[in-house]
Scaffold this active site. Structure first.
Site, PDB file in Angstrom:
ATOM      1  CB  CYS A  76     -15.498 -69.775  35.841  1.00 29.44           C
ATOM      2  SG  CYS A  76     -15.765 -68.064  35.574  1.00 29.44           S
ATOM      3  CD  GLU A 128      -8.818 -65.220  32.756  1.00 34.79           C
ATOM      4  OE1 GLU A 128      -9.451 -65.550  33.957  1.00 34.79           O
ATOM      5  OE2 GLU A 128      -8.294 -64.389  32.540  1.00 34.79           O
TER       6      GLU A 128
HETATM    7  P1  NAD Z   1     -12.592 -77.784  29.083  1.00 36.34           P
HETATM    8  O1  NAD Z   1     -11.148 -77.572  29.388  1.00 36.34           O
HETATM    9  O2  NAD Z   1     -12.903 -79.284  28.739  1.00 36.34           O
HETATM   10  O3  NAD Z   1     -12.492 -77.180  27.412  1.00 36.34           O
HETATM   11  C1  NAD Z   1     -12.061 -75.974  27.046  1.00 36.34           C
HETATM   12  C2  NAD Z   1     -11.760 -75.671  25.637  1.00 36.34           C
HETATM   13  O4  NAD Z   1     -10.555 -76.663  25.461  1.00 36.34           O
HETATM   14  C3  NAD Z   1     -12.698 -76.370  24.653  1.00 36.34           C
HETATM   15  O5  NAD Z   1     -12.923 -75.272  23.506  1.00 36.34           O
HETATM   16  C4  NAD Z   1     -12.197 -77.523  24.136  1.00 36.34           C
HETATM   17  O6  NAD Z   1     -12.711 -78.166  22.965  1.00 36.34           O
HETATM   18  C5  NAD Z   1     -10.690 -77.164  24.111  1.00 36.34           C
HETATM   19  N1  NAD Z   1      -9.712 -78.179  24.143  1.00 36.34           N
HETATM   20  C6  NAD Z   1      -9.769 -79.599  24.657  1.00 36.34           C
HETATM   21  N2  NAD Z   1      -8.534 -80.177  24.543  1.00 36.34           N
HETATM   22  C7  NAD Z   1      -7.911 -79.730  23.771  1.00 36.34           C
HETATM   23  C8  NAD Z   1      -6.586 -79.635  23.157  1.00 36.34           C
HETATM   24  N3  NAD Z   1      -5.915 -80.780  23.266  1.00 36.34           N
HETATM   25  N4  NAD Z   1      -5.965 -78.539  22.609  1.00 36.34           N
HETATM   26  C9  NAD Z   1      -6.825 -77.318  22.299  1.00 36.34           C
HETATM   27  N5  NAD Z   1      -7.669 -77.253  22.810  1.00 36.34           N
HETATM   28  C10 NAD Z   1      -8.604 -78.206  23.443  1.00 36.34           C
HETATM   29  O7  NAD Z   1     -13.409 -76.897  29.781  1.00 36.34           O
HETATM   30  P2  NAD Z   1     -15.074 -76.719  29.595  1.00 36.34           P
HETATM   31  O8  NAD Z   1     -15.524 -77.872  30.010  1.00 36.34           O
HETATM   32  O9  NAD Z   1     -15.645 -76.309  28.133  1.00 36.34           O
HETATM   33  O10 NAD Z   1     -15.308 -75.410  30.661  1.00 36.34           O
HETATM   34  C11 NAD Z   1     -15.385 -75.866  31.907  1.00 36.34           C
HETATM   35  C12 NAD Z   1     -14.255 -75.332  32.899  1.00 36.34           C
HETATM   36  O11 NAD Z   1     -14.364 -73.864  32.325  1.00 36.34           O
HETATM   37  C13 NAD Z   1     -14.560 -75.044  34.387  1.00 36.34           C
HETATM   38  O12 NAD Z   1     -13.561 -75.693  35.060  1.00 36.34           O
HETATM   39  C14 NAD Z   1     -14.965 -73.564  34.368  1.00 36.34           C
HETATM   40  O13 NAD Z   1     -14.634 -73.201  35.605  1.00 36.34           O
HETATM   41  C15 NAD Z   1     -13.897 -72.995  33.656  1.00 36.34           C
HETATM   42  N6  NAD Z   1     -14.055 -71.707  33.323  1.00 36.34           N
HETATM   43  C16 NAD Z   1     -13.304 -70.686  33.551  1.00 36.34           C
HETATM   44  C17 NAD Z   1     -13.621 -69.124  33.351  1.00 36.34           C
HETATM   45  C18 NAD Z   1     -12.713 -68.087  33.759  1.00 36.34           C
HETATM   46  O14 NAD Z   1     -13.013 -67.171  33.230  1.00 36.34           O
HETATM   47  N7  NAD Z   1     -11.841 -68.497  34.749  1.00 36.34           N
HETATM   48  C19 NAD Z   1     -14.795 -69.117  32.906  1.00 36.34           C
HETATM   49  C20 NAD Z   1     -15.595 -70.143  32.187  1.00 36.34           C
HETATM   50  C21 NAD Z   1     -15.372 -71.371  32.464  1.00 36.34           C
END
Ligand code: NAD
Length: 483
Positions: free
Chosen positions: A265, A230
């Protein structure tokens, strides 16, 4: 043991709380515990699981909701009523999944002249949920609820930028469930990688940005572990010539754009208005923001928009404003600031609209994830559909028109997983509608029947008619349907 401290983005010198970072050395034991819990849980009947989950949901008391809301408000700057709303909505989604389970997960039996076919839905095993900070509870619950209802166990790794409220809520629910069934772990990439590549993790549900998604996707592919992704969006809100632009509609689009500081998002991220209504729309939108986009300390009553999540986000968004000016856009401050001193001290970004940008400006073609929005004029429906679809992202979008049939026609041509009519963002959601992206916004669905089915696999058990007792037999290497 390392500690993750979360600062308050409204008052960055204040620490809201801390959690222990899960050590990579502990990952195997945590996954093994989850797998043991899965083996017992998945043998219970669906009814037994649903009863246990309903009782666990009741453990989140009104007092706990208050505590959780205050924590979320402080750790991510989400206004207090929105934080409480998110926690309550999340638990209602658990109840929704419980209510839907018997229908969605029913076993299907066909017993006819062709044979007997039984199709069942079985859980995967250990599910790993990796979630972002912007809606930490609901985005975790959208994985926890269907995974557990369907008979999986689950390990949730929230973002280090919002670990506190979600841990409190999930631990309350976990306390009413068998040991190890629902575990919350913490950490960044190192712990994340160790979980993602564990051989007993059978499914990964990720919500976040594309950079991390690609990284996890590669590791998961190596392990042949299925994923739900997502990801981000760049939602277009399209106002047709006949759109109703009354105060209520303008308030809806203003908050759909700026709630949570635009860090949603499915926020409206590009607004397209027919040229014949452009000036009227801009004036109405700016006026609506003045009374509905109230920026300040998210703990204060009446505030609807708090800070952005971090200093890095604040700096990135200010660079985006500078780029928009260089690109020729006309920038207008919108909203009302309640307390200049608070706003100056925290990670705040002034909500702004940008008019008349070229379509290749960064603010138009990339997900801004902040309180900035381009408002673009268009002349022709074919043109605006092409411009709305000219992106690799396809999460959501909206069409606004007094003619609902026309709005649905246009909506069907938008390349997005979800299209709202005459609203956008949270107000247009329903638990019964599957939600998720097309193109690079991801795959798999949350909410609706699909959101539950995604945590199960089909198993077919088949007795072909020819080989059933008393059957006609047939050649030992026949293709089905041939003699
Ligand atoms: P991010 O991708 O930086 O982090 C998401 C998660 O991944 C965090 O828990 C982070 O600690 C973890 N992570 C980072 N590196 C990792 C690794 N190597 N292995 C496993 N986990 C790891 O995203 P963010 O800044 O927290 O969120 C913002 C983004 O999320 C935006 O692009 C937004 O649009 C998207 N988003 C999408 C939805 C949806 O339903 N489609 C909903 C909310 C947010």
């Amino acid at each position: 043991m390392n500690v993750i401290r979360r600062e308050n983005p409204t008052f960055p010198d204040r620490i809201v709380g801390e959690v222990y970072e899960t050590s990579v050395a502990d990952v195997d034991a945590i996954v093994q515990r989850s797998d043991e819990a899965f083996r017992v849980w998945s043998r219970l009947s669906l009814d037994q699981r649903c009863q246990a989950l309903a009782a666990a949901a009741d453990l989140v008391t009104p007092e706990l909701y208050d505590e959780i809301a205050a924590l979320m408000c402080a750790e991510v700057g989400k206004p207090l009523p929105d934080s409480r709303g998110e926690a309550m909505y999340s638990v209602s989604l658990l109840r929704f999944n419980i209510d839907q389970a018997a229908k969605v997960l029913a076993t299907h039996v066909i017993d006819d002249a062709a044979g007997k076919l039984v199709r069942t839905r079985v859980p995967f095993g250990v599910v790993l949920a990796i979630t972002p900070w912007n809606a930490p509870i609901v985005l975790s619950m959208l994985k926890v609820a269907p995974a557990l209802v369907a008979g999986n166990s689950i390990i949730v790794k929230p973002s280090p930028q919002a670990p506190l409220a979600v841990t409190k809520l999930l631990e309350a629910i976990a306390s009413g469930l068998p040991n190890g069934l629902l575990q919350v772990v913490h950490g960044g990439p190192e712990a994340g990688d160790a979980f993602v590549t564990h051989p007993l993790v059978r499914k990964i549900a990720f919500t976040g940005g594309d950079v991390v998604a690609r990284h996890i996707g590669v590791s998961a592919a190596r392990m042949i572990t299925p994923t739900v992704m997502e990801l981000g969006g760049n939602d277009a809100a399209i106002f047709l010539e006949d759109a109703v632009l009354d105060e209520a509609a303008l308030d809806r689009i203003a908050l759909a754009t700026f709630m949570m500081g635009g860090q949603v998002c499915m926020a409206s991220k590009r607004i397209y208005v027919h040229r014949s209504r452009y000036d009227e729309f801009v004036a109405g939108f700016v006026a609506a923001c003045e009374h509905s986009v109230i920026v300040g300390d998210p703990m204060m009553e009446g505030v609807t928009v708090g800070p952005v999540v971090s200093r890095a986000a604040q700096e990135r968004l200010e660079r985006l404003v500078a780029d928009s000016i260089t690109a020729g856009g006309q920038v207008i401050d919108v909203g009302t600031i309640t307390d200049e001193a608070v706003v100056a001290g925290g990670y705040f970004v002034r909500p702004r609209v940008v008019l008349n940008l070229p379509d290749d400006a960064q603010l138009v073609c990339e997900e801004q994830f902040g309180p900035l929005v381009p408002i673009q004029a268009y002349d022709d429906i074919e043109e605006v559909i092409a411009r709305a679809n000219a992106t690799e992202l396809g999460l959501a979008g909206s069409v606004w028109s007094a003619d609902e049939d026309r709005a649905f026609e246009v909506a069907q041509r938008i390349e997005s997983g979800y299209v709202f009519i005459n609203t956008h963002n949270r107000t247009g959601m329903t638990p019964r509608a599957p939600f998720g992206g097309v193109k690079k916004s991801g795959f798999g669905r949350e909410y609706g029947d699909e959101g539950l089915l995604d945590y199960t696999q089909n198993v077919s058990i088949h007795a072909a008619a020819a080989y059933r007792p008393g059957g006609s037999g047939g050649s030992a290497n026949a293709y089905p349907g041939t003699s």
